[in-house]
Design a protein around this motif. Structure first.
Motif, PDB file in Angstrom:
ATOM      1  N   ARG A  22     -36.711  43.451 -10.357  1.00  0.00           N
ATOM      2  CA  ARG A  22     -37.509  42.832  -9.296  1.00  0.00           C
ATOM      3  C   ARG A  22     -36.604  42.437  -8.128  1.00  0.00           C
ATOM      4  NH1 ARG A  22     -42.561  40.178  -9.386  1.00  0.00           N
ATOM      5  NH2 ARG A  22     -42.776  38.764  -7.633  1.00  0.00           N
ATOM      6  N   LYS A  23     -35.407  41.947  -8.444  1.00  0.00           N
ATOM      7  CA  LYS A  23     -34.453  41.539  -7.411  1.00  0.00           C
ATOM      8  C   LYS A  23     -34.097  42.721  -6.503  1.00  0.00           C
ATOM      9  CE  LYS A  23     -29.984  39.307  -6.805  1.00  0.00           C
ATOM     10  NZ  LYS A  23     -30.195  38.054  -6.168  1.00  0.00           N
ATOM     11  N   ALA A  24     -33.894  43.889  -7.095  1.00  0.00           N
ATOM     12  CA  ALA A  24     -33.579  45.085  -6.303  1.00  0.00           C
ATOM     13  C   ALA A  24     -34.748  45.451  -5.393  1.00  0.00           C
ATOM     14  CB  ALA A  24     -33.229  46.252  -7.213  1.00  0.00           C
ATOM     15  N   LEU A  25     -35.965  45.336  -5.903  1.00  0.00           N
ATOM     16  CA  LEU A  25     -37.140  45.683  -5.102  1.00  0.00           C
ATOM     17  C   LEU A  25     -37.373  44.683  -3.970  1.00  0.00           C
ATOM     18  CD1 LEU A  25     -39.641  46.916  -7.837  1.00  0.00           C
ATOM     19  CD2 LEU A  25     -38.254  48.277  -6.260  1.00  0.00           C
ATOM     20  N   GLU A  26     -36.945  43.442  -4.157  1.00  0.00           N
ATOM     21  CA  GLU A  26     -37.093  42.439  -3.103  1.00  0.00           C
ATOM     22  C   GLU A  26     -36.229  42.770  -1.887  1.00  0.00           C
ATOM     23  OE1 GLU A  26     -36.303  38.696  -5.010  1.00  0.00           O
ATOM     24  OE2 GLU A  26     -38.259  38.672  -5.995  1.00  0.00           O
ATOM     25  N   GLU A  27     -35.236  43.633  -2.061  1.00  0.00           N
ATOM     26  CA  GLU A  27     -34.355  44.039  -0.963  1.00  0.00           C
ATOM     27  C   GLU A  27     -34.953  45.177  -0.130  1.00  0.00           C
ATOM     28  OE1 GLU A  27     -31.409  42.510  -0.186  1.00  0.00           O
ATOM     29  OE2 GLU A  27     -31.980  41.072  -1.743  1.00  0.00           O
ATOM     30  N   VAL A  28     -36.025  45.785  -0.620  1.00  0.00           N
ATOM     31  CA  VAL A  28     -36.645  46.920   0.066  1.00  0.00           C
ATOM     32  C   VAL A  28     -37.635  46.411   1.108  1.00  0.00           C
ATOM     33  CG1 VAL A  28     -38.075  48.988  -0.226  1.00  0.00           C
ATOM     34  CG2 VAL A  28     -36.412  48.354  -1.998  1.00  0.00           C
ATOM     35  N   ALA A  29     -37.487  46.875   2.346  1.00  0.00           N
ATOM     36  CA  ALA A  29     -38.452  46.542   3.398  1.00  0.00           C
ATOM     37  C   ALA A  29     -39.667  47.439   3.205  1.00  0.00           C
ATOM     38  CB  ALA A  29     -37.841  46.763   4.775  1.00  0.00           C
ATOM     39  N   ALA A  30     -40.748  46.850   2.763  1.00  0.00           N
ATOM     40  CA  ALA A  30     -41.929  47.658   2.490  1.00  0.00           C
ATOM     41  C   ALA A  30     -43.191  46.823   2.631  1.00  0.00           C
ATOM     42  CB  ALA A  30     -41.852  48.228   1.080  1.00  0.00           C
ATOM     43  N   PRO A  31     -44.205  47.318   3.274  1.00  0.00           N
ATOM     44  CA  PRO A  31     -44.138  48.526   4.093  1.00  0.00           C
ATOM     45  C   PRO A  31     -43.301  48.267   5.343  1.00  0.00           C
ATOM     46  CG  PRO A  31     -46.322  47.542   4.266  1.00  0.00           C
ATOM     47  CD  PRO A  31     -45.547  46.736   3.263  1.00  0.00           C
ATOM     48  N   ILE A  32     -42.624  49.296   5.805  1.00  0.00           N
ATOM     49  CA  ILE A  32     -41.734  49.165   6.952  1.00  0.00           C
ATOM     50  C   ILE A  32     -42.539  49.157   8.248  1.00  0.00           C
ATOM     51  CG2 ILE A  32     -41.320  51.633   7.189  1.00  0.00           C
ATOM     52  CD1 ILE A  32     -38.390  50.906   7.860  1.00  0.00           C
ATOM     53  N   GLY A  33     -42.016  48.467   9.235  1.00  0.00           N
ATOM     54  CA  GLY A  33     -42.646  48.432  10.555  1.00  0.00           C
ATOM     55  C   GLY A  33     -43.065  47.026  10.937  1.00  0.00           C
ATOM     56  N   LEU A  34     -43.149  46.793  12.238  1.00  0.00           N
ATOM     57  CA  LEU A  34     -43.644  45.522  12.755  1.00  0.00           C
ATOM     58  C   LEU A  34     -45.150  45.618  12.932  1.00  0.00           C
ATOM     59  CD1 LEU A  34     -40.955  44.729  15.489  1.00  0.00           C
ATOM     60  CD2 LEU A  34     -41.043  43.940  13.114  1.00  0.00           C
ATOM     61  N   ASP A  35     -45.830  44.498  12.822  1.00  0.00           N
ATOM     62  CA  ASP A  35     -47.281  44.478  12.986  1.00  0.00           C
ATOM     63  C   ASP A  35     -47.626  44.549  14.469  1.00  0.00           C
ATOM     64  OD1 ASP A  35     -50.000  44.144  12.878  1.00  0.00           O
ATOM     65  OD2 ASP A  35     -49.929  42.065  12.201  1.00  0.00           O
ATOM     66  N   LEU A  36     -47.842  45.769  14.956  1.00  0.00           N
ATOM     67  CA  LEU A  36     -48.233  45.980  16.346  1.00  0.00           C
ATOM     68  C   LEU A  36     -49.724  46.270  16.460  1.00  0.00           C
ATOM     69  CD1 LEU A  36     -45.258  48.237  17.540  1.00  0.00           C
ATOM     70  CD2 LEU A  36     -45.452  45.744  17.622  1.00  0.00           C
ATOM     71  N   GLY A  37     -50.390  46.382  15.325  1.00  0.00           N
ATOM     72  CA  GLY A  37     -51.822  46.646  15.323  1.00  0.00           C
ATOM     73  C   GLY A  37     -52.185  48.107  15.481  1.00  0.00           C
ATOM     74  N   GLY A  38     -51.204  48.984  15.540  1.00  0.00           N
ATOM     75  CA  GLY A  38     -51.473  50.405  15.754  1.00  0.00           C
ATOM     76  C   GLY A  38     -51.963  51.107  14.507  1.00  0.00           C
ATOM     77  N   GLN A  39     -52.725  52.168  14.717  1.00  0.00           N
ATOM     78  CA  GLN A  39     -53.246  52.976  13.619  1.00  0.00           C
ATOM     79  C   GLN A  39     -52.860  54.448  13.754  1.00  0.00           C
ATOM     80  OE1 GLN A  39     -54.874  51.600  10.947  1.00  0.00           O
ATOM     81  NE2 GLN A  39     -54.341  49.686  11.951  1.00  0.00           N
ATOM     82  N   LYS A  40     -52.592  54.889  14.982  1.00  0.00           N
ATOM     83  CA  LYS A  40     -52.238  56.289  15.226  1.00  0.00           C
ATOM     84  C   LYS A  40     -50.804  56.543  14.756  1.00  0.00           C
ATOM     85  CE  LYS A  40     -55.043  56.245  19.383  1.00  0.00           C
ATOM     86  NZ  LYS A  40     -54.960  56.177  20.837  1.00  0.00           N
ATOM     87  N   PRO A  41     -50.499  57.791  14.371  1.00  0.00           N
ATOM     88  CA  PRO A  41     -49.145  58.101  13.896  1.00  0.00           C
ATOM     89  C   PRO A  41     -48.046  57.683  14.873  1.00  0.00           C
ATOM     90  CG  PRO A  41     -50.593  59.936  13.431  1.00  0.00           C
ATOM     91  CD  PRO A  41     -51.384  58.954  14.260  1.00  0.00           C
ATOM     92  N   GLU A  42     -48.253  57.911  16.168  1.00  0.00           N
ATOM     93  CA  GLU A  42     -47.222  57.548  17.141  1.00  0.00           C
ATOM     94  C   GLU A  42     -47.069  56.031  17.265  1.00  0.00           C
ATOM     95  OE1 GLU A  42     -50.937  58.781  19.562  1.00  0.00           O
ATOM     96  OE2 GLU A  42     -49.907  59.472  17.768  1.00  0.00           O
ATOM     97  N   GLU A  43     -48.142  55.290  17.037  1.00  0.00           N
ATOM     98  CA  GLU A  43     -48.071  53.829  17.072  1.00  0.00           C
ATOM     99  C   GLU A  43     -47.341  53.294  15.839  1.00  0.00           C
ATOM    100  OE1 GLU A  43     -52.247  53.114  19.515  1.00  0.00           O
ATOM    101  OE2 GLU A  43     -52.275  53.178  17.322  1.00  0.00           O
ATOM    102  N   ILE A  44     -47.596  53.914  14.700  1.00  0.00           N
ATOM    103  CA  ILE A  44     -46.901  53.528  13.469  1.00  0.00           C
ATOM    104  C   ILE A  44     -45.415  53.848  13.594  1.00  0.00           C
ATOM    105  CG2 ILE A  44     -46.695  54.024  10.993  1.00  0.00           C
ATOM    106  CD1 ILE A  44     -49.805  54.494  11.080  1.00  0.00           C
ATOM    107  N   ALA A  45     -45.098  55.016  14.170  1.00  0.00           N
ATOM    108  CA  ALA A  45     -43.695  55.388  14.381  1.00  0.00           C
ATOM    109  C   ALA A  45     -43.007  54.370  15.288  1.00  0.00           C
ATOM    110  CB  ALA A  45     -43.604  56.790  14.986  1.00  0.00           C
ATOM    111  N   LEU A  46     -43.689  53.934  16.330  1.00  0.00           N
ATOM    112  CA  LEU A  46     -43.123  52.934  17.235  1.00  0.00           C
ATOM    113  C   LEU A  46     -42.850  51.623  16.499  1.00  0.00           C
ATOM    114  CD1 LEU A  46     -42.320  52.011  20.085  1.00  0.00           C
ATOM    115  CD2 LEU A  46     -44.717  51.395  20.439  1.00  0.00           C
ATOM    116  N   SER A  47     -43.777  51.210  15.632  1.00  0.00           N
ATOM    117  CA  SER A  47     -43.581  49.954  14.896  1.00  0.00           C
ATOM    118  C   SER A  47     -42.397  50.051  13.942  1.00  0.00           C
ATOM    119  CB  SER A  47     -44.854  49.554  14.142  1.00  0.00           C
ATOM    120  OG  SER A  47     -45.030  50.305  12.965  1.00  0.00           O
ATOM    121  N   ILE A  48     -42.194  51.223  13.345  1.00  0.00           N
ATOM    122  CA  ILE A  48     -41.057  51.433  12.444  1.00  0.00           C
ATOM    123  C   ILE A  48     -39.756  51.420  13.236  1.00  0.00           C
ATOM    124  CG2 ILE A  48     -39.931  53.122  10.935  1.00  0.00           C
ATOM    125  CD1 ILE A  48     -42.827  53.938  10.058  1.00  0.00           C
ATOM    126  N   MET A  49     -39.730  52.145  14.351  1.00  0.00           N
ATOM    127  CA  MET A  49     -38.519  52.173  15.178  1.00  0.00           C
ATOM    128  C   MET A  49     -38.194  50.786  15.720  1.00  0.00           C
ATOM    129  SD  MET A  49     -37.214  55.061  14.858  1.00  0.00           S
ATOM    130  CE  MET A  49     -35.879  54.688  15.980  1.00  0.00           C
TER     131      MET A  49
END
Length: 101
Positions: A22-49
Motif C-alpha cells: 500500500r505504501k508503494a501505491l501511495e507514491e503513485v500519482a493517480a489519476p494524473i492531471g490537475l482538475d481543469l474540468g476538461g473532458q476532451k482528449p486535448e484538455e486531459i493532455a493539458l491537465s496532465i502536462m
C-alpha cells in the motif's frame, strides 16, 4: 497513472492482490492531471502536462491569483488572444473576474 477513478481503483486492487505494498501505491500519482474540468482528449493532455510541469518546477498547481494574492493581480483583468491550429487569430476578448461577459 492515466485513467478514470474506476480504472485506478481496479488497477490498485489488482496490484495489492499481487503483493505490491500500500505504501508503494501511495507514491503513485493517480489519476494524473490537475482538475481543469476538461473532458476532451486535448484538455486531459493539458491537465496532465500542467501537473508534470508543476511537479518538475516545484509549482503548487494553484491559480496565480491565489499564490500571489494581491501582490500581482491588482486589476484582475486578462486580455486573451486566441489562435486556431493554423495560427489565424479569429479574435480576442477581455475577461474580468466576476464579470458576466
Amino acid at each position: 497513472m492515466i485513467g478514470s477513478r474506476r480504472k485506478v481503483i481496479n488497477n490498485f486492487s489488482a496490484l495489492l492482490n499481487e503483493g505490491v505494498s500500500r505504501k508503494a501505491l501511495e507514491e503513485v500519482a493517480a489519476p494524473i492531471g490537475l482538475d481543469l474540468g476538461g473532458q476532451k482528449p486535448e484538455e486531459i493532455a493539458l491537465s496532465i502536462m500542467a501537473q508534470l510541469v508543476a511537479a518538475e518546477n516545484g509549482g503548487t498547481g494553484k491559480p496565480l491569483e491565489q499564490v500571489f494574492k494581491n501582490e500581482f493581480f491588482v486589476n484582475r483583468a486578462v486580455f486573451l488572444t486566441l489562435a486556431d491550429a493554423t495560427g489565424t487569430v479569429p479574435g480576442a476578448f477581455l475577461w474580468c473576474k466576476g464579470s458576466s461577459w
